[in-house]
Design a protein around this motif. Structure first.
Motif, PDB file in Angstrom:
ATOM      1  N   VAL A  17      -4.030   4.881  -1.548  1.00 60.68           N
ATOM      2  CA  VAL A  17      -5.211   4.353  -0.850  1.00 60.68           C
ATOM      3  C   VAL A  17      -5.438   4.920   0.178  1.00 60.68           C
ATOM      4  O   VAL A  17      -6.501   5.404   0.807  1.00 60.68           O
ATOM      5  N   SER A  18      -4.256   4.836   1.130  1.00 61.14           N
ATOM      6  CA  SER A  18      -4.472   5.535   2.485  1.00 61.14           C
ATOM      7  C   SER A  18      -4.717   7.086   2.276  1.00 61.14           C
ATOM      8  O   SER A  18      -5.201   7.367   3.127  1.00 61.14           O
ATOM      9  N   ARG A  38      -0.803   1.383  -2.122  1.00 59.40           N
ATOM     10  CA  ARG A  38      -0.927   1.476  -0.685  1.00 59.40           C
ATOM     11  C   ARG A  38      -0.843   2.758  -0.353  1.00 59.40           C
ATOM     12  O   ARG A  38      -2.094   3.567   0.724  1.00 59.40           O
ATOM     13  N   GLU A  39       0.022   3.779  -0.412  1.00 61.17           N
ATOM     14  CA  GLU A  39       0.212   5.304  -0.177  1.00 61.17           C
ATOM     15  C   GLU A  39      -1.136   6.028  -0.719  1.00 61.17           C
ATOM     16  O   GLU A  39      -1.595   6.734  -0.110  1.00 61.17           O
ATOM     17  N   SER A  58       3.649  -1.519  -5.494  1.00 64.58           N
ATOM     18  CA  SER A  58       2.716  -1.738  -4.564  1.00 64.58           C
ATOM     19  C   SER A  58       2.569  -0.642  -3.406  1.00 64.58           C
ATOM     20  O   SER A  58       1.734  -0.532  -2.752  1.00 64.58           O
ATOM     21  N   SER A  59       3.719  -0.377  -2.711  1.00 62.25           N
ATOM     22  CA  SER A  59       3.758   0.621  -1.656  1.00 62.25           C
ATOM     23  C   SER A  59       3.050   1.862  -2.251  1.00 62.25           C
ATOM     24  O   SER A  59       2.661   2.609  -1.541  1.00 62.25           O
TER      25      SER A  59
END
Length: 313
Positions: A310-311, A307-308, A303-304
Motif C-alpha cells: 500500500v505504501s 502495508r508495504e 499484514s506487513s
C-alpha cells in the motif's frame, strides 16, 4: 380611529423526518448475512476444540469409561515429561526444520529460474506447480511404492541400470524418506511465494545498479535478497504451520516406526491404540497452541507485506 386587524399567518407545515438507523443497526444489518456461516464455523471448529480442552483435564480411558476422574494439568505434565512424547516433539522439530529450509532453498532457485524469460516458461511453471496439487496421501503412496520400493521402485531401477547398490530406502533412512516426499510437495508452494516477491521488485533500481557496474551476485545479495526477506519469512511460517501438523506422510510411509513418529502421529497412537482420551487431548491441545503461535507470526508478516504494498502504491 380605524383599527386594522392582521390576518393570522398559517404555520408552515411540519414535515416528519424518518428516523435514520443508528450506526450499530447498520453494522448489524451488514453482518447479518454472515451469521449463518459464523455459527456453522463455531459449531464445526470451536465446539470440538472446547470439548477437547475439557477432556484434556480428565484421566479418561475409553476402555474404562466409568473410571474417569478429574486430574487437572496432570495430562499436560505427563505429555511434557514422557520420554516417547518428548522424542516425538524432537522428531517434529527435525522434520519441520529440514523440510521448510530445503523447500525454501529449492523454491528460491526455481523462482529465480522462472523469473527469467525463456520459451516454454508457462509450461515449465505449470509442471513445477503440479506436485503441490497432489493429494498428500497420494503423494506419500507415490513415493513409498513408485520410488522407494526396493524391488520395483524407480530409484533402485536407476541404480540397477548403472550397476549400483539396491538399498531399502525407508528402512535405511526413514526420516529422510519422509522429508524428501514433503520437500517434493512443498517446494512449488515456496516457489510461488518467492516468485511473487521477485516480480514485485523495483526493476529501475536493479537496472541502475547494473549500470553502476554491479554484478549479478551483488544485485542478488544487496537488492533481491533483502527484498525477499518478508516473503521468505512468510513461506517459512506457512510451511511450518502445515509440517508441524503433518500426519499423512508419516502414517503412509513408515506408520510411525523406525523413530519417525511425530507429535500428531503420537496423538493418533495415544487416542486410537492406547484409548487414552485425556492424554491424547492434552497432546492435541499443545499442538494447536504451537500452531496458533506460528500462525500469529505468519499473520503479522502478511499484514506487513500488505502495508508495504500500500505504501508503494
Amino acid at each position: 380611529m380605524t383599527t386594522t386587524t392582521t390576518a393570522p399567518v398559517a404555520a408552515p407545515p411540519v414535515h416528519t423526518q424518518k428516523k435514520q438507523p443508528s450506526g450499530r443497526m447498520r453494522a448489524w444489518a451488514t453482518r447479518a448475512p454472515l451469521l449463518p456461516a459464523l455459527i456453522f464455523m463455531i459449531a464445526v471448529t470451536q465446539l470440538p476444540f472446547v470439548a477437547t480442552l475439557v477432556i484434556s483435564f480428565f484421566d479418561w480411558n475409553s476402555l474404562y469409561p466409568d473410571a474417569r476422574s478429574f486430574t487437572g494439568f496432570g495430562n499436560y505434565t505427563e505429555v511434557l515429561t514422557d520420554a516417547a512424547l518428548r522424542k516425538s516433539v524432537w522428531v517434529t522439530i527435525l522434520l519441520t526444520v529440514g523440510v521448510v529450509l530445503t523447500s525454501l532453498v529449492l523454491g528460491l532457485g526455481l523462482a529465480l529460474l522462472l523469473d527469467r524469460k525463456f520459451r516454454g516458461r508457462g509450461l515449465v511453471r505449470t509442471l513445477l506447480i503440479a506436485p503441490f496439487l497432489v493429494v498428500p496421501v497420494a503423494a506419500a503412496l507415490l513415493w513409498k511404492h513408485v520410488l522407494y520400493n526396493p524391488e520395483y521402485g524407480l530409484l533402485n531401477g536407476l541404480l540397477h541400470y548403472v550397476g549400483g547398490p539396491q538399498p531399502d530406502w525407508i528402512s535405511n533412512t526413514p526420516l529422510l524418506a519422509i522429508e524428501a516426499s514433503l520437500v517434493w510437495q512443498w517446494t512449488p508452494f515456496m516457489m510461488l511465494i518467492l516468485l511473487a516477491g521477485l516480480q514485485s521488485r523495483d526493476h529501475q533500481q536493479i537496472e541502475a545498479a547494473k549500470v553502476d557496474g554491479a554484478s549479478n551476485w551483488q544485485v542478488f545479495r544487496y537488492l533481491t535478497l533483502p527484498h525477499l526477506r518478508r516473503y521468505l519469512e512468510l513461506g517459512a511460517l506457512l510451511g511450518s504451520i502445515y509440517i508441524v501438523q503433518n500426519f499423512d506422510a508419516v502414517f503412509t510411509i513408515t506408520s510411525g516406526g523406525l523413530g519417525t513418529a511425530n507429535l500428531p502421529y503420537t496423538v493418533y497412537q495415544t487416542f486410537y491404540q492406547a484409548h487414552e482420551n485425556g492424554l491424547a487431548s492434552a497432546a492435541g491441545v499443545l499442538v494447536v497452541i504451537g500452531s496458533i503461535i506460528i500462525a500469529t507470526f505468519a499473520l503479522r508478516v502478511v499484514s506487513s507485506l500488505f502495508r508495504e504494498e500500500v505504501s508503494r502504491a
